[in-house]
Design a protein around this motif. Structure first.
Motif, short mmCIF file in Angstrom:
data_model
loop_
_atom_site.label_atom_id
_atom_site.label_comp_id
_atom_site.label_asym_id
_atom_site.label_seq_id
_atom_site.Cartn_x
_atom_site.Cartn_y
_atom_site.Cartn_z
N ALA A 39 0.82 -1.21 0.00
CA ALA A 39 0.00 0.00 0.00
C ALA A 39 0.86 1.26 0.00
N THR A 40 1.97 1.24 0.73
CA THR A 40 2.85 2.41 0.80
C THR A 40 3.48 2.70 -0.55
N ILE A 41 3.95 1.66 -1.22
CA ILE A 41 4.57 1.82 -2.54
C ILE A 41 3.57 2.41 -3.53
N ILE A 42 2.38 1.84 -3.58
CA ILE A 42 1.35 2.31 -4.52
C ILE A 42 0.91 3.72 -4.18
N PHE A 43 0.76 4.02 -2.87
CA PHE A 43 0.33 5.35 -2.45
C PHE A 43 1.33 6.41 -2.88
N ILE A 44 2.62 6.13 -2.67
CA ILE A 44 3.66 7.10 -3.05
C ILE A 44 3.62 7.37 -4.55
N LEU A 45 3.49 6.31 -5.33
CA LEU A 45 3.44 6.46 -6.78
C LEU A 45 2.25 7.31 -7.20
N TRP B 246 -6.59 10.56 2.43
CA TRP B 246 -7.27 9.51 3.21
C TRP B 246 -8.10 8.62 2.29
N LEU B 247 -8.80 9.26 1.35
CA LEU B 247 -9.63 8.49 0.42
C LEU B 247 -8.76 7.64 -0.49
N LEU B 248 -7.63 8.20 -0.92
CA LEU B 248 -6.72 7.47 -1.80
C LEU B 248 -6.19 6.22 -1.12
N VAL B 249 -5.85 6.34 0.17
CA VAL B 249 -5.36 5.18 0.93
C VAL B 249 -6.44 4.09 0.96
N SER B 250 -7.67 4.49 1.22
CA SER B 250 -8.78 3.53 1.27
C SER B 250 -8.98 2.85 -0.08
N LEU B 251 -8.90 3.64 -1.15
CA LEU B 251 -9.07 3.09 -2.50
C LEU B 251 -7.96 2.09 -2.84
N ILE B 252 -6.75 2.40 -2.41
CA ILE B 252 -5.61 1.52 -2.68
C ILE B 252 -5.73 0.22 -1.89
N VAL C 164 -8.29 -1.48 -0.96
CA VAL C 164 -9.29 -2.45 -1.42
C VAL C 164 -8.67 -3.49 -2.34
N PRO C 165 -8.02 -3.11 -3.46
CA PRO C 165 -7.38 -4.14 -4.30
C PRO C 165 -6.19 -4.82 -3.63
N VAL C 166 -5.41 -4.04 -2.86
CA VAL C 166 -4.26 -4.63 -2.16
C VAL C 166 -4.74 -5.69 -1.17
N GLY C 167 -5.81 -5.36 -0.43
CA GLY C 167 -6.37 -6.30 0.54
C GLY C 167 -6.87 -7.57 -0.11
N THR C 168 -7.46 -7.44 -1.30
CA THR C 168 -7.96 -8.61 -2.02
C THR C 168 -6.82 -9.55 -2.37
N ILE C 169 -5.71 -9.00 -2.84
CA ILE C 169 -4.55 -9.82 -3.20
C ILE C 169 -3.93 -10.47 -1.97
N VAL C 170 -3.77 -9.69 -0.90
CA VAL C 170 -3.20 -10.22 0.34
C VAL C 170 -4.08 -11.32 0.92
N ASN D 63 -7.13 -0.69 9.13
CA ASN D 63 -7.23 -1.04 7.71
C ASN D 63 -6.14 -2.02 7.28
N LEU D 64 -5.07 -2.10 8.06
CA LEU D 64 -3.99 -3.02 7.73
C LEU D 64 -4.34 -4.48 8.05
N VAL D 65 -5.23 -4.68 9.02
CA VAL D 65 -5.63 -6.04 9.39
C VAL D 65 -6.94 -6.45 8.72
N ALA D 66 -7.53 -5.54 7.95
CA ALA D 66 -8.81 -5.82 7.29
C ALA D 66 -8.78 -7.08 6.42
N PRO D 67 -7.72 -7.33 5.63
CA PRO D 67 -7.70 -8.54 4.80
C PRO D 67 -7.82 -9.83 5.61
N ILE D 68 -7.07 -9.92 6.71
CA ILE D 68 -7.11 -11.15 7.52
C ILE D 68 -8.43 -11.28 8.26
N ILE D 69 -8.93 -10.17 8.81
CA ILE D 69 -10.23 -10.21 9.48
C ILE D 69 -11.31 -10.62 8.48
#
Length: 246
Positions: A36-42, A88-94, A96-102, A221-227
């Motif tokens: 998420a950090t890499i994608i957010f920075i880009l 904040w919105l951009l982080v949330s948008l990023i 969603v797909p990152v969480g799906t892959i993880v 939001n970092l633990v959302a994929p596992i939860i």
């Protein structure tokens, strides 16, 4: 439905305390944060930072109306607040797909851990190359979610406050089906996956709502994929009406 939600939360909290699952949580958090950090920075520095630089008064003729308006302190405060909420919105948008892959990476591990810990009976066998099938499914879903959110991005930008609700309700449908499908596709063919979607429809959406809501809360939001994986595992394993494979 209320009883379902209550049982889901209770069992999931207990599962999170188990060392077998907690270890996976830590690895998932690190991986989610890294991606998420890499994608957010880009995205932020290439796209949004460039857009906000256009609001610099120095870009306009000195003494002009636009230069005067943009030099006002109130305008700089408004732009600062807008930049914060867009970030904040951009982080949330990023996420969603990152969480799906993880979630796809750890789906199988979480599924069987939840099964063993809660003594669920599950008679279906994994397909051959189930891990690769799960990853492929997760990547396709992540790409779809990304483009859906890009298409409705104008609504996020022009509808403050309402954009939060739009984000949650739209992505709840996508995320709920993505997480559930990530498990089902490892055991069922596509036809039976769709049938089970119909069977679990309301509960899938409830889980999707909660997962997406977590995506809007920093740290959680970092633990959302596992939860999300734990919730979905309980939903599938605890449902005795799963449609059998032909």
């Amino acid at each position: 439905m209320i009883e379902f939600i209550k049982n889901l939360f209770t069992k999931s909290i207990i599962d999170l305390e188990n060392p077998r699952i907690f270890k996976t949580v830590i690895i998932s958090v690190i991986l989610t944060l890294l991606l998420a950090t890499i994608i957010f920075i880009l995205f932020y520095y290439v796209l949004f930072a460039s857009l906000f630089q256009l609001a610099d008064p120095n870009n306009f003729e000195e003494g002009g109306i636009m230069a005067f308006i943009l030099s006002l302190k109130v305008i700089s405060y408004i732009l600062g607040i807008l930049q914060f909420f867009i970030s904040w919105l951009l982080v949330s948008l990023i996420l969603v797909p990152v969480g799906t892959i993880v979630s796809g990476l750890f789906a199988e591990n979480i599924f069987f851990a939840v099964r063993d810990l809660n003594k669920y009976k599950w008679k279906y066998e994994l397909k051959k190359n189930s891990f690769l099938i799960s990853i492929q499914y997760a990547v396709i879903c992540a790409i779809r979610s990304f483009f859906v959110n890009i298409l409705i991005l104008p609504l996020y930008l022009i509808l403050p406050v309402a954009n939060i609700f739009i984000f949650v309700f739209v992505n709840a449908y996508l995320v709920g089906r993505e997480y559930c499908g990530n498990f089902l596709i490892q055991f069922f063919d596509k036809t039976d996956v769709k049938r089970n979607f119909m069977l679990l429809d309301g509960k899938i959406y409830i889980i999707g709502l909660f997962i997406v809501f977590l995506y809007t809360i920093p740290i959680l939001n970092l633990v959302a994929p596992i939860i999300g994986n734990i919730f979905t595992s309980h939903l599938i394993l605890g449902n005795k009406l799963m449609i059998k494979k032909k």
